[in-house]
Write a protein that holds these residues in place. Sequence first.
Motif, PDB file in Angstrom:
ATOM      1  N   THR A  17      31.995  43.598  37.743  1.00  0.00           N
ATOM      2  CA  THR A  17      32.616  44.827  37.244  1.00  0.00           C
ATOM      3  C   THR A  17      33.940  44.484  36.578  1.00  0.00           C
ATOM      4  OG1 THR A  17      33.871  45.270  39.257  1.00  0.00           O
ATOM      5  CG2 THR A  17      31.594  46.119  39.178  1.00  0.00           C
ATOM      6  N   LEU A  18      34.477  45.446  35.863  1.00  0.00           N
ATOM      7  CA  LEU A  18      35.769  45.244  35.209  1.00  0.00           C
ATOM      8  C   LEU A  18      36.844  44.856  36.218  1.00  0.00           C
ATOM      9  CD1 LEU A  18      35.697  48.296  32.773  1.00  0.00           C
ATOM     10  CD2 LEU A  18      35.427  45.876  32.166  1.00  0.00           C
ATOM     11  N   GLU A  19      36.762  45.419  37.402  1.00  0.00           N
ATOM     12  CA  GLU A  19      37.765  45.176  38.436  1.00  0.00           C
ATOM     13  C   GLU A  19      37.645  43.783  39.056  1.00  0.00           C
ATOM     14  OE1 GLU A  19      35.689  47.928  38.408  1.00  0.00           O
ATOM     15  OE2 GLU A  19      37.203  49.203  37.452  1.00  0.00           O
ATOM     16  N   ASP A  20      36.539  43.088  38.825  1.00  0.00           N
ATOM     17  CA  ASP A  20      36.316  41.773  39.431  1.00  0.00           C
ATOM     18  C   ASP A  20      37.044  40.627  38.728  1.00  0.00           C
ATOM     19  OD1 ASP A  20      34.597  42.655  41.482  1.00  0.00           O
ATOM     20  OD2 ASP A  20      32.836  42.491  40.165  1.00  0.00           O
ATOM     21  N   PHE A  21      37.444  40.803  37.481  1.00  0.00           N
ATOM     22  CA  PHE A  21      37.990  39.681  36.720  1.00  0.00           C
ATOM     23  C   PHE A  21      39.245  39.062  37.329  1.00  0.00           C
ATOM     24  CE2 PHE A  21      35.269  41.596  33.380  1.00  0.00           C
ATOM     25  CZ  PHE A  21      34.437  40.508  33.198  1.00  0.00           C
ATOM     26  N   PRO A  22      40.207  39.833  37.834  1.00  0.00           N
ATOM     27  CA  PRO A  22      41.357  39.182  38.482  1.00  0.00           C
ATOM     28  C   PRO A  22      40.941  38.323  39.682  1.00  0.00           C
ATOM     29  CG  PRO A  22      41.919  41.434  37.907  1.00  0.00           C
ATOM     30  CD  PRO A  22      40.434  41.280  37.674  1.00  0.00           C
ATOM     31  N   ALA A  23      39.989  38.792  40.477  1.00  0.00           N
ATOM     32  CA  ALA A  23      39.513  38.017  41.627  1.00  0.00           C
ATOM     33  C   ALA A  23      38.777  36.757  41.170  1.00  0.00           C
ATOM     34  CB  ALA A  23      38.606  38.871  42.503  1.00  0.00           C
ATOM     35  N   ILE A  24      38.038  36.856  40.077  1.00  0.00           N
ATOM     36  CA  ILE A  24      37.344  35.689  39.526  1.00  0.00           C
ATOM     37  C   ILE A  24      38.371  34.630  39.138  1.00  0.00           C
ATOM     38  CG2 ILE A  24      35.978  34.883  37.546  1.00  0.00           C
ATOM     39  CD1 ILE A  24      34.527  37.665  37.710  1.00  0.00           C
ATOM     40  N   ARG A  25      39.445  35.069  38.505  1.00  0.00           N
ATOM     41  CA  ARG A  25      40.503  34.130  38.114  1.00  0.00           C
ATOM     42  C   ARG A  25      41.179  33.540  39.353  1.00  0.00           C
ATOM     43  NH1 ARG A  25      42.063  30.130  36.296  1.00  0.00           N
ATOM     44  NH2 ARG A  25      43.996  29.891  35.196  1.00  0.00           N
ATOM     45  N   ARG A  26      41.436  34.365  40.355  1.00  0.00           N
ATOM     46  CA  ARG A  26      42.064  33.869  41.591  1.00  0.00           C
ATOM     47  C   ARG A  26      41.174  32.847  42.300  1.00  0.00           C
ATOM     48  NH1 ARG A  26      43.619  39.285  42.054  1.00  0.00           N
ATOM     49  NH2 ARG A  26      41.936  39.707  43.558  1.00  0.00           N
ATOM     50  N   GLN A  27      39.871  32.954  42.118  1.00  0.00           N
ATOM     51  CA  GLN A  27      38.949  31.975  42.708  1.00  0.00           C
ATOM     52  C   GLN A  27      38.978  30.649  41.950  1.00  0.00           C
ATOM     53  OE1 GLN A  27      34.962  33.486  43.599  1.00  0.00           O
ATOM     54  NE2 GLN A  27      35.830  35.538  43.782  1.00  0.00           N
ATOM     55  N   GLY A  28      39.742  30.600  40.871  1.00  0.00           N
ATOM     56  CA  GLY A  28      39.911  29.356  40.132  1.00  0.00           C
ATOM     57  C   GLY A  28      39.108  29.241  38.859  1.00  0.00           C
ATOM     58  N   PHE A  29      38.280  30.222  38.557  1.00  0.00           N
ATOM     59  CA  PHE A  29      37.492  30.151  37.331  1.00  0.00           C
ATOM     60  C   PHE A  29      38.409  30.281  36.111  1.00  0.00           C
ATOM     61  CE2 PHE A  29      34.322  31.368  40.459  1.00  0.00           C
ATOM     62  CZ  PHE A  29      33.314  30.458  40.162  1.00  0.00           C
ATOM     63  N   LYS A  30      38.044  29.564  35.052  1.00  0.00           N
ATOM     64  CA  LYS A  30      38.832  29.593  33.817  1.00  0.00           C
ATOM     65  C   LYS A  30      38.110  30.299  32.681  1.00  0.00           C
ATOM     66  CE  LYS A  30      41.323  25.430  35.036  1.00  0.00           C
ATOM     67  NZ  LYS A  30      41.556  24.024  34.722  1.00  0.00           N
ATOM     68  N   ALA A  31      36.801  30.451  32.824  1.00  0.00           N
ATOM     69  CA  ALA A  31      36.004  31.070  31.766  1.00  0.00           C
ATOM     70  C   ALA A  31      34.799  31.776  32.376  1.00  0.00           C
ATOM     71  CB  ALA A  31      35.524  30.016  30.767  1.00  0.00           C
ATOM     72  N   VAL A  32      34.275  32.749  31.631  1.00  0.00           N
ATOM     73  CA  VAL A  32      33.046  33.436  32.015  1.00  0.00           C
ATOM     74  C   VAL A  32      32.087  33.416  30.830  1.00  0.00           C
ATOM     75  CG1 VAL A  32      34.059  34.925  33.785  1.00  0.00           C
ATOM     76  CG2 VAL A  32      34.012  35.706  31.419  1.00  0.00           C
ATOM     77  N   ILE A  33      30.795  33.342  31.161  1.00  0.00           N
ATOM     78  CA  ILE A  33      29.734  33.481  30.155  1.00  0.00           C
ATOM     79  C   ILE A  33      28.892  34.673  30.592  1.00  0.00           C
ATOM     80  CG2 ILE A  33      27.775  32.455  28.959  1.00  0.00           C
ATOM     81  CD1 ILE A  33      28.837  29.683  29.757  1.00  0.00           C
ATOM     82  N   CYS A  34      28.875  35.692  29.769  1.00  0.00           N
ATOM     83  CA  CYS A  34      28.144  36.917  30.062  1.00  0.00           C
ATOM     84  C   CYS A  34      26.786  36.896  29.358  1.00  0.00           C
ATOM     85  CB  CYS A  34      28.960  38.111  29.586  1.00  0.00           C
ATOM     86  SG  CYS A  34      28.093  39.679  29.730  1.00  0.00           S
ATOM     87  N   ASN A  35      25.738  37.246  30.097  1.00  0.00           N
ATOM     88  CA  ASN A  35      24.403  37.333  29.509  1.00  0.00           C
ATOM     89  C   ASN A  35      23.892  38.766  29.442  1.00  0.00           C
ATOM     90  OD1 ASN A  35      23.812  34.317  31.163  1.00  0.00           O
ATOM     91  ND2 ASN A  35      23.801  34.509  28.961  1.00  0.00           N
ATOM     92  N   ARG A  36      24.795  39.737  29.617  1.00  0.00           N
ATOM     93  CA  ARG A  36      24.394  41.145  29.565  1.00  0.00           C
ATOM     94  C   ARG A  36      24.419  41.658  28.128  1.00  0.00           C
ATOM     95  NH1 ARG A  36      26.105  44.762  34.427  1.00  0.00           N
ATOM     96  NH2 ARG A  36      24.066  45.564  33.854  1.00  0.00           N
ATOM     97  N   ARG A  37      23.628  42.690  27.883  1.00  0.00           N
ATOM     98  CA  ARG A  37      23.558  43.306  26.553  1.00  0.00           C
ATOM     99  C   ARG A  37      24.247  44.664  26.582  1.00  0.00           C
ATOM    100  NH1 ARG A  37      17.598  43.693  24.906  1.00  0.00           N
ATOM    101  NH2 ARG A  37      17.504  44.596  26.965  1.00  0.00           N
ATOM    102  N   ASP A  38      24.868  45.024  25.458  1.00  0.00           N
ATOM    103  CA  ASP A  38      25.498  46.343  25.351  1.00  0.00           C
ATOM    104  C   ASP A  38      24.493  47.426  25.713  1.00  0.00           C
ATOM    105  OD1 ASP A  38      27.908  45.287  24.553  1.00  0.00           O
ATOM    106  OD2 ASP A  38      27.759  45.918  22.465  1.00  0.00           O
ATOM    107  N   GLY A  39      24.984  48.402  26.482  1.00  0.00           N
ATOM    108  CA  GLY A  39      24.159  49.544  26.845  1.00  0.00           C
ATOM    109  C   GLY A  39      23.455  49.423  28.180  1.00  0.00           C
TER     110      GLY A  39
END
Length: 140
Positions: A17-39
């Motif tokens: 979710t949109l709210e997850d990105f700060p936690a993802i960064r805190r877990q040490g991740f530097k990048a994300v690859i999204c495989n979802r499609r608009d809609g």
Amino acid sequence: MKVHFLEPGFAISDEVTLEDFPAIRRQGFKAVICNRRDGEEGYEREDIFRQAAEQAGLQWFCVPVASGEYTEADVDAFGKALDNAPSPILGFCRTGRRAVHMWAQSRALDPQCNIPMLLGAAHEAGHDPQPIRDLLGKAG
């Protein structure tokens, strides 16, 4: 959000979710690859998710695909994202299935690839390895 590492430097997750990105960064991740499609439900537009990821300090890559419908260009784009993104990287879609399928297909292009390791990593992450085996059979 359930995170499973498939190899050093690359993990997959189910729905982010949109709210997850700060936690993802805190877990040490530097990048994300999204495989979802608009809609898709819970993912209306890439630009909104890109902005939230970037605001959290993550590099954003997007290779939108439908489950089971992976073109050679999709796999190539995913592989380029893996090669160019700073690690560790988190790949995600709604369930993690597309992310694990794209990872396996892109890694399997390397002639030195350990296919049993790919299948084992997918299984350990809670994904059935048979569809991956089938995809790799089509590619080979």
